[in-house]
Design an enzyme around this catalytic site. Structure first.
Site, PDB file in Angstrom:
ATOM      1  N   ALA A 115      12.764 -71.198  -8.953  1.00 22.96           N
ATOM      2  CA  ALA A 115      12.550 -72.640  -9.004  1.00 22.96           C
ATOM      3  C   ALA A 115      11.504 -73.052 -10.034  1.00 22.96           C
ATOM      4  CB  ALA A 115      12.107 -73.149  -7.636  1.00 22.96           C
ATOM      5  N   GLY A 160      16.581 -68.449  -6.560  1.00 18.61           N
ATOM      6  CA  GLY A 160      17.768 -69.112  -7.068  1.00 18.61           C
ATOM      7  C   GLY A 160      18.392 -68.388  -8.243  1.00 18.61           C
ATOM      8  N   GLU A 163      20.577 -65.800  -6.696  1.00 15.52           N
ATOM      9  CA  GLU A 163      21.702 -66.475  -6.045  1.00 15.52           C
ATOM     10  C   GLU A 163      22.723 -66.976  -7.060  1.00 15.52           C
ATOM     11  OE1 GLU A 163      19.872 -68.069  -1.874  1.00 15.52           O
ATOM     12  OE2 GLU A 163      19.149 -69.018  -3.696  1.00 15.52           O
ATOM     13  N   GLU A 183      11.896 -65.578  -0.335  1.00  9.57           N
ATOM     14  CA  GLU A 183      11.599 -66.791   0.442  1.00  9.57           C
ATOM     15  C   GLU A 183      10.870 -66.551   1.760  1.00  9.57           C
ATOM     16  OE1 GLU A 183      14.951 -67.889  -2.322  1.00  9.57           O
ATOM     17  OE2 GLU A 183      14.353 -66.141  -1.152  1.00  9.57           O
TER      18      GLU A 183
END
Length: 317
Positions: A115, A160, A163, A183
């Site tokens: 992020a 992310g 992912e 996370e």
């Protein structure tokens, strides 16, 4: 576009992917591509400041590369990058000449660090919610693209970033790769709407790829996985010496690019949809997809090339 639309309908393969666009667009407006030609979209060198879309030429024609280029933030996913990714893959989805996609990074030692925390801190709760929903739908767009996708990973692919790679069909990394979903160390989980990591589907895609036990180990500990370990557990398809992930990915893309385009699309559909069905229904789907390849010019070309002992020239018809 008209030809692709007709082909898509004839194949019976429809992906409803854009239902979540409007909410995000209100908060994060992006380029309007409706008045540009498809060729302009594909060749446009800068759809956004941080995402470049390039269609390769000559004997690599049909291979499209989406390049992440935000060195100052280690390719952290912010509004501009997410908008660029969305437009890039929507353009590819509309391009009948695209046969294979590679997602790579031009930033040394990093694929995508997750992020953009500085940008996130400035968002309201509603903006964060819209952003993450849009991120999820964008990753689903990548996953549901009819043609094969390859993530080219050198260096870090975290949160992310991993992912996004999990949304691809294949993952190729260098030995220097570090992959992880950190996370839980921040008291949230992958896929959370919390304003820290832009996660989108990690708890669902990872166990489907490597199994529940290994996925739990990775997510519970939040540890970073090196390239060789990632390959041994099935997280990546190939691990090569550092710096050689892109040549290896291009080699695989070329192999795919030589195959029948309709056959590749039908194979991807049969695998992706069939894995979620019980066996009888899955075999029915396989038969349906196989039938879609029978009355094609490419199948006849394949038979002729075999008989004539030459390489086939497929057109996707």
């Amino acid at each position: 576009m008209a030809a692709l639309t007709a082909l898509t309908k004839s194949l019976g393969y429809h992906c409803a992917r854009r239902s979540k666009i409007s909410t995000f667009s209100q908060n994060f407006p992006s380029h309007n591509s409706r008045f540009q030609t498809l060729r302009t979209l594909i060749l446009e060198p800068s759809l956004s400041e941080s995402v470049k879309l390039n269609r390769l030429s000559d004997y690599n024609s049909g291979i499209v590369e989406v390049n992440l280029d935000r060195p100052e933030a280690k390719n952290a996913i912010g509004k501009d990058m997410l908008s660029g990714l969305r437009h890039a893959f929507e353009a590819i989805d509309r391009d009948s000449s695209a046969r294979v996609v590679m997602i790579s990074s031009s930033v040394p030692k990093v694929f995508c660090a997750g992020a953009d925390l500085k940008e996130r801190k400035k968002m309201t709760a509603a903006e964060v919610h819209s952003f993450v929903n849009y991120l999820r739908s964008t990753f689903s767009l990548i996953e549901e693209l009819q043609i094969p996708t390859i993530a080219v990973i050198e260096g870090a692919a975290l949160g992310g970033g991993l992912e996004m790679a999990l949304s691809c069909d294949l993952r190729i990394c260098g030995e220097n790769a570090l992959l992880g979903l950190p996370e839980t160390g921040l008291a949230i989980i992958p896929g959370s709407l919390a304003p820290i990591f832009n996660s989108a589907g990690g708890t669902q895609r990872l166990p489907r790829l490597v199994g529940k036990s290994i996925a739990k180990d990775i997510i519970f500990t939040g540890r970073r996985i090196g390239g060789r370990d990632a390959m041994s557990m099935g997280l990546v398809n190939y691990c090569v010496p550092a710096g050689e992930a892109h040549p290896k990915a291009l080699e695989i893309a070329r192999e795919i690019n030589q195959k029948g385009p309709i056959a590749i699309r039908m194979a991807k559909r049969a695998i992706n949809e069939g894995i979620e069905r019980e066996m009888v229904s899955a075999l029915d789907l396989e038969e349906e997809c196989y039938e879609q390849t029978l009355n094609t010019k490419d199948r006849l070309e394949g038979l002729a090339a075999f008989a004539e002992k030459r390489k086939p020239i497929y057109t996707g018809e």
